[in-house]
Design a protein around this motif. Structure first.
Motif: not given
Length: 300
Positions: A177-188, A190-205
């Protein structure tokens, strides 16, 4: 999730490789290690990266890929010659599917503990290693990218070690799901908002997802309708895949392209057809490059 096992530890130092008329410095050629291997904060002993801007570092110290995906691509490409490390991964594992493993999950393997930080970066080098230039785009569209980890605890690991989950990451956002958020169309969104609040996610992402949230949920087109482009060069990457270089017919500069971006082309040749190929590499300001599969009913 079913029990997972480490099948192979793979390392390789960067080397110059001749490819498509140029020399590429890359560490994508990995080979299995016999016996224990030491996992350190920035690397596994004996391993290295050629492009340190896109690979390696603390947040991308170890790349993991699943044997189930090996079998999937063997069937997809009709091949039976795959060896461990062939997808450029450090750890070949049985289990840990991309649609179940989540960003921030932690796993103990042997003496080491790893934390999942991001999906594999879409990079042409894995296609070069496999002899399948379209593979980087397929890893995304088929939801089988693999993932990077940072090293929480250094230590020795070896083939045959059990993989034990020690912590579940917040947000329950899978690698796929994380990969699809960056590379695929029709992004969710709500999931983008979840992603930015995950401390472990790499800074670039993290930064990329924040940029997407700040922008419109529907990207504004660079122009309305179709724009006339001219083919300036066609480079055969394989028997069925070609890279096509395009420039604007009026000589004006084209907007900068983003890897993984979709463009829709109307090809006026033997018959009018419309395609939506994926960009695999950044394009120069004055031109665009796309890679697509050749079909018998269309010609450029």
């Amino acid at each position: 999730m079913t029990e997972s096992t480490l099948l192979s530890v793979n390392v390789g130092l960067p080397q110059n490789v001749e490819w498509s008329g140029r020399t590429v410095y890359t560490g994508v050629w990995k080979r299995p290690v016999d016996g224990p291997a030491m996992v350190r904060r920035l690397n596994i002993d004996g391993d290295g990266q050629g492009d340190t801007g896109g690979h390696g570092g603390e947040m991308r110290a170890v790349l993991v890929y699943q044997v189930q995906s090996y079998r999937y691509w063997e069937q997809h490409f009709g091949r039976d010659d795959f060896e461990y490390g062939q997808f450029g991964e450090n750890l070949t594992v049985d289990g840990m599917p991309d649609d179940e493993v989540c960003i921030g999950d932690r796993y103990r393997i042997g003496e080491a503990e790893l934390e999942v930080t991001q999906p594999r970066v879409t990079c042409y080098r894995v296609g070069m290693r496999m002899g399948e230039p379209e593979l980087p785009a397929l890893l995304v569209s088929h939801h089988r990218p693999g993932f990077y980890c940072r090293v929480i605890t250094e230590g020795h690991i070896q083939a045959g070690d059990s993989i034990v989950k020690t912590r579940t990451g917040p947000g329950a956002l899978s690698v796929a799901d994380t990969d699809a958020l960056l590379y695929l169309p029709d992004r969710d969104i709500a999931k983008l908002r979840v992603a930015v609040d995950i401390p472990a996610l790499s800074p670039g992402w993290q930064g990329s997802f924040r940029d997407l949230l700040r922008g419109s949920t529907v990207a504004k087109p660079a122009w309305d309708g179709f724009r006339e482009l001219l083919v300036t060069d066609v480079v055969a990457e394989s028997a069925t895949v070609s890279s096509v270089l395009l420039t604007a017919a009026d000589g004006t500069a084209l907007p900068s392209a983003t890897p993984g971006q979709y463009l829709t082309f109307k090809v006026l040749a033997l018959c009018g057809v419309t395609r939506s190929p994926r960009l695999l590499a950044p394009a120069a300001t004055a031109s665009a490059s796309n890679t697509s599969r050749t079909e018998s009913r269309a010609a450029i």
